[in-house]
Design a protein around this motif. Structure first.
Motif, PDB file in Angstrom:
ATOM      1  N   ALA A 365      55.506 -19.926 -59.773  1.00 31.17           N
ATOM      2  CA  ALA A 365      54.150 -19.461 -59.466  1.00 31.17           C
ATOM      3  C   ALA A 365      53.996 -18.005 -59.887  1.00 31.17           C
ATOM      4  O   ALA A 365      52.958 -17.609 -60.437  1.00 31.17           O
ATOM      5  N   LEU A 393      52.630 -26.933 -62.514  1.00 32.23           N
ATOM      6  CA  LEU A 393      53.760 -26.355 -61.792  1.00 32.23           C
ATOM      7  C   LEU A 393      54.309 -27.390 -60.822  1.00 32.23           C
ATOM      8  O   LEU A 393      53.544 -28.075 -60.129  1.00 32.23           O
ATOM      9  N   TYR A 417      49.429 -28.797 -59.615  1.00 30.96           N
ATOM     10  CA  TYR A 417      50.514 -28.307 -58.762  1.00 30.96           C
ATOM     11  C   TYR A 417      51.074 -29.471 -57.946  1.00 30.96           C
ATOM     12  O   TYR A 417      50.328 -30.222 -57.301  1.00 30.96           O
ATOM     13  N   TYR A 437      50.529 -23.697 -52.105  1.00 30.12           N
ATOM     14  CA  TYR A 437      49.644 -24.854 -52.270  1.00 30.12           C
ATOM     15  C   TYR A 437      48.208 -24.478 -51.922  1.00 30.12           C
ATOM     16  O   TYR A 437      47.261 -24.792 -52.667  1.00 30.12           O
ATOM     17  N   ILE A 440      46.030 -22.098 -54.408  1.00 29.11           N
ATOM     18  CA  ILE A 440      45.660 -22.585 -55.741  1.00 29.11           C
ATOM     19  C   ILE A 440      44.254 -23.161 -55.657  1.00 29.11           C
ATOM     20  O   ILE A 440      43.998 -24.087 -54.868  1.00 29.11           O
ATOM     21  N   LYS A 450      46.172 -31.014 -57.030  1.00 28.92           N
ATOM     22  CA  LYS A 450      47.413 -30.584 -56.390  1.00 28.92           C
ATOM     23  C   LYS A 450      47.783 -31.616 -55.343  1.00 28.92           C
ATOM     24  O   LYS A 450      46.918 -32.234 -54.716  1.00 28.92           O
TER      25      LYS A 450
END
Length: 727
Positions: A365, A393, A417, A437, A440, A450
């Motif tokens: 990150a 990511l 993510y 988390y 984002i 995500k």
């Protein structure tokens, strides 16, 4: 006179004479016992010294991790007796008497308790009994076999103390005593959905042949360069000098190194870079993901595991890890563009995903933050010009906030993510990755998502084959409960499945199995047997309540929408706690109640005429009613009301587990103590989930109720939102 005669008569009686004889006998035997144990005093010193020697050898490992254990033991065997001789000399000089045994008992106790992750009264008592047993055992053996002193007490104390010592050794040597909690939670899901053969095939080994290369060191397949990360990380003190001696270079010339897995005869393969986290610095941790490299390369992906060994056993070095990763990507890009390189056109550098494990999960990150930055916020004289096209990511049991730009959290935007964490992680004890988390965000017109996955029975280390079963090194590992883990193969199978599917969605725009990240229940039959909790968000989510902004309880940023909780004892906003890592920076709504005989607790959302056409309703839900015997999914239902007073009810929605009861340490099992894990599950309600087929006006929904028909409850809820009709 009569009393005197009575006393004289009683004192000469047979009973009194018998008592006197017994007392004399015990006095003689007691003196014999004291003499026997005193003769064995040096045996006590030897026995108690063994504990100090073993623990001191682990202290030496902190400084000299590259020295083999046997050599550290030999060094400790020389150092500790010399140290004890000096202490004994000082005692005799000052007090004219030796207190060596008492001193060793205190040192042993302090060492054992210091390295114990969890204690308690029963554990402290057990340690004391163990050390006293070691003391008496050493005395008995030395007095009997060295001093040749015979006593009946030898046959009493020796077997008893041997049993206590044996149990102590078994306690620290066994894997644990757990009672198959994984099976308990897995068996809650009785009916699993059938999984297609196509999905099964997609998570099996692919068709490409695989080749691999090493780069960066003298004996590597490909020579490389070095980079300077000394601004971001430092080796300090004596330990830093030892590390420099081991590596033979300092942080101004860290090798750009790693290992590459490639699909043979394929050009422009999408790329996954992975970085490991902190571990003992002599271990080549980057080689522990070879299973992932072999698997992904067989499906046409390039996989590069970056060596960040130089950053291990440091602190506040996470920005250094990120820079080292970015420099590796830069070097790969140069090779990919050079027609003289054996890696010419092997990589599609416009399709990159980063993955990281532990501290590496945080560093990716940070790397993306630097990648999108022109300057270092901590020093504007440091210019960045990376600009890689990083599309996703993957954070595996990550840390957070070890690096904070200008003392602020890292915020990212418009990147996919994936967060993966295990319930039995004994290193990163809580899902601290929730912080990243929640930091984002997505642009409204974008197409990003995500997802988080929480795996019951997964630990920290088994994602890396070189880290393995124990998340903590000895002696702390001796007290860790590892018997109730899922197997390493299963844990790596889960990771491989999710990583490969994430790459398919992110790098190949293949959404065939994208629902794996939002509706894992569809795929349970193809995954290893354990329990999973999952959250999901994407750029189509419009949040009515995220509880992070306004301090007005029950009010939304949308002025027409309000919220209330009916028939609970209390309801409140609270910050999500993440154990030793502090608050998560994410707020949620909590409410609880007891003895509600009517079973009519509900959360009510007043919408004032909302058009639900083509939308879905979503919220994150967690059960906080801690009970290790609870093996029932949460009972809840969602009810919609339209302007005509008609209602529709949705039941049998996403399964919400009770709090996972986890026993991280052996003492937890023996004392029946549990850590309760309160993880969110994303619940989604679509128009097809409603049970009654009535004429309902979805264009004019007035309110929504989430009902909890049970007497006692403790609920946490977050991120109440409307989303598109398809996930």
């Amino acid at each position: 006179m009569k009393n005197v005669k009575f006393i004289q008569k009683f004192s000469g009686s047979r009973i009194v004479c018998w008592i006197k004889k017994c007392a004399d006998y015990l006095k003689t035997k007691y003196a014999s016992i004291i003499s026997f144990l005193h003769d064995g005093k040096f045996g006590s010193v030897i026995a108690l010294s063994i504990v100090i020697i073993i623990y001191f050898s682990f202290e030496l490992r902190e400084l000299f991790a590259f020295i083999p254990f046997i050599w550290r033991i030999l060094a400790s065997t020389l150092i500790i007796p010399l140290f004890l001789c000096i202490i004994n000399f000082l005692y005799k000089l000052i007090f004219k008497k030796s207190y060596l045994t008492q001193t060793e008992l205190i040192i042993d106790y302090v060492l054992i308790v210091r390295f114990t992750p969890r204690g308690g009264t029963s554990f402290v008592l057990g340690v004391i009994i163990f050390l006293l047993s070691l003391d008496f055992f050493g005395r008995c053996i030395y007095s009997r076999f060295i001093k040749n002193h015979h006593s009946f007490i030898f046959w009493i104390f020796t077997p008893l103390t041997f049993l206590v010592i044996s149990f102590g050794i078994y306690f620290i040597g066994c894997k644990g005593f757990s009672h198959d909690n994984v099976k308990k939670y897995f068996e809650m899901s009785e009916n699993q959905m059938q999984v297609s053969d196509a999905f099964e095939k997609s998570i099996s080994k692919g068709n490409y042949e695989v080749e691999s290369f090493t780069y960066g060191y003298k004996n590597s397949d490909i020579a490389s360069a070095s980079c300077d990360i000394s601004f971001y990380a430092q080796r300090n003190g004596f330990e830093g000098k030892v590390q420099k001696f081991f590596f033979k270079y300092d942080l101004t010339e860290v090798p750009v190194a790693g290992k590459i897995w490639l699909p043979k005869k394929l050009e422009n393969a999408p790329v996954l870079f992975i970085i490991h986290g902190n571990h003992e610095y002599p271990v080549k941790s980057y080689l522990g993901y070879d299973y992932l490299g072999e698997f992904l390369a067989s499906w046409g992906y390039a996989f590069i595991s970056v060596d960040e060994q130089s950053c291990n056993s440091l602190w506040d070095e996470n920005d250094g890890r990120a820079i080292l990763l970015l420099e590796n990507i830069k070097r790969i890009r140069e090779w990919n563009a050079s027609c003289e390189s054996p890696l010419y056109h092997k990589f599609d550098m416009e399709n990159i995903v980063l993955a990281g494990h532990s501290r590496g999960g945080e560093a990716i990150a940070t790397a993306q933050y630097f990648n999108k930055s022109e300057k270092l916020v901590d020093n504007g004289n440091t210019q960045f010009n990376y600009n890689f096209n990083i599309k996703g990511l993957i954070a595996i049991s990550p840390t957070a906030d070890q690096y904070m730009p200008a003392n602020k959290a890292v915020h990212l935007k418009d990147v996919n993510y994936l967060l993966i964490h295990g319930s039995n992680d004994q290193d990163v004890l809580s899902v601290i990755g929730e912080k990243q988390y929640n930091n984002i965000q997505f642009s409204a017109s974008s197409d990003y998502f995500k997802s988080s996955l929480y795996i019951y029975g997964a630990n920290h280390g088994q994602f890396n084959t070189l880290w393995g079963l124990y998340d903590m090194s000895a002696p702390i590992s001796w007290y860790c409960e590892v018997k109730d883990f899922i197997s390493g193969d299963d844990q790596r199978k889960i990771l491989s499945t999710f990583v490969k599917t994430f790459l398919d969605v992110t790098l190949k725009n293949d959404s065939t199995y994208k629902s794996l990240f939002s509706d894992i229940e569809k795929y349970d039959a193809a995954l290893p047997a354990t329990a999973y909790e999952q959250t999901y968000d994407d750029s189509r989510f419009n949040y009515l309540f995220d509880f992070d902004g306004s301090n007005q309880l029950g009010k939304s940023e949308n002025q027409n929408v309000t919220l209330t909780v009916k028939n609970s004892d209390s309801w409140y906003e609270n910050i999500r706690e993440t154990g030793l890592w502090g608050p998560s920076e994410n707020y949620s709504l909590g409410f609880n109640w007891e003895d509600n005989k009517k079973k009519n607790v509900c959360l009510q959302i007043n919408l004032n005429d909302f058009d639900f056409t083509g939308k879905a309703f979503s919220f994150k839900l967690a059960d906080k009613n801690d009970d290790s015997k609870n093996t029932s999914f949460m009972d809840y239902e969602v009810v919609f009301y339209d302007k005509n007073g008609m209602r529709k009810t949705a039941r049998d929605l996403r399964k919400v587990y009770p709090p996972f009861a986890v026993q991280l340490y052996k003492i937890d099992v023996l004392s029946k103590n549990y850590d309760y894990k309160h993880q969110f599950t994303t619940v989604t309600v679509r128009s097809g989930d409603f049970t009654r087929n009535i004429d309902f006006d979805f264009q004019h929904v007035q309110k929504i109720e989430i009902r909890f028909p049970f007497e006692n409850g403790n609920i946490e809820i977050d991120d109440i939102a409307f989303i598109g009709d398809k996930l």
